[in-house]
Design a protein around this motif. Structure first.
Motif: not given
Length: 200
Positions: A168-171, A173-177
């Motif tokens: 969930q944290l990885s997803e 992070k991808m969304l924020v980027m």
């Protein structure tokens, strides 16, 4: 009362390997038979000085209030049986031979074993007599302090739970980027477009 005899530096008490002595069982310390169906768990007896376990109430064989002692059928390997017999006067007409019991950890006297008795006192043999003043006890199951979870939906941290959180944290992070990249592209587009004032 028996005088306390500590082992000398030259003579270390020997470890008796046979601790299973036969007798009948009851309850422990100041408990009564009514407590057998109660909530209290068994007692663990420990040395009063170094706290090594010396026995438990499952080996209980009774008590002797006049001598402030309890009797156990079995003791742990932390109880050493001395090598030397000595005279012990139970009453004016009853003299017995006893052997002292020592704590393996601190070598303090814990009690005695009757090695030889007059016929009327034969019931005192084949049990371990521990001095109540030299031992302490702990009731199994008496611990009450617990750590409470901070909410009804608190989950234990397992490998699966950790993996799910990391995903969930990885997803996120991808969304924020991705949003940051789009914002940067929008700002660049706005800067490259000629303003309405210049055309006029």
């Amino acid at each position: 009362m028996a005088s306390r005899v500590k082992p000398s530096k030259h003579r270390q008490p020997k470890l008796e390997t046979t601790f299973d002595l036969t007798a009948t069982g009851e309850k422990s310390f100041d408990r009564t038979k009514d407590d057998e169906d109660g909530e209290d768990g068994p007692l663990v007896f420990v040395c009063g000085k170094c706290k090594l376990p010396v026995g438990d109430s499952l080996s209980w064989d009774g008590s002797e209030d006049s001598q402030n002692q309890i009797r156990l059928k079995r003791v742990t390997e932390h109880v050493l049986v001395g090598e030397e017999n000595r005279l012990f006067e139970v009453s004016k007409r009853s003299v017995c031979l006893i052997v002292d019991l020592f704590c393996r950890g601190c070598h303090s006297v814990l009690g005695m074993v009757y090695a030889s008795t007059p016929k009327k006192l034969d019931h005192k043999r084949f049990t371990f007599w521990l001095n109540v003043a030299d031992i302490e006890s702990y009731v199994l199951g008496s611990a009450s302090q617990v750590l409470t979870a901070e909410g009804p939906e608190e989950q234990p941290v397992t490998l699966e739970y950790r993996s799910m959180v990391e995903q969930q944290l990885s997803e996120m992070k991808m969304l924020v980027m991705s949003m940051a990249l789009r914002l940067e592209e929008s700002e660049t587009t706005l800067q490259d477009e000629p303003s309405g004032c210049d055309e006029a």
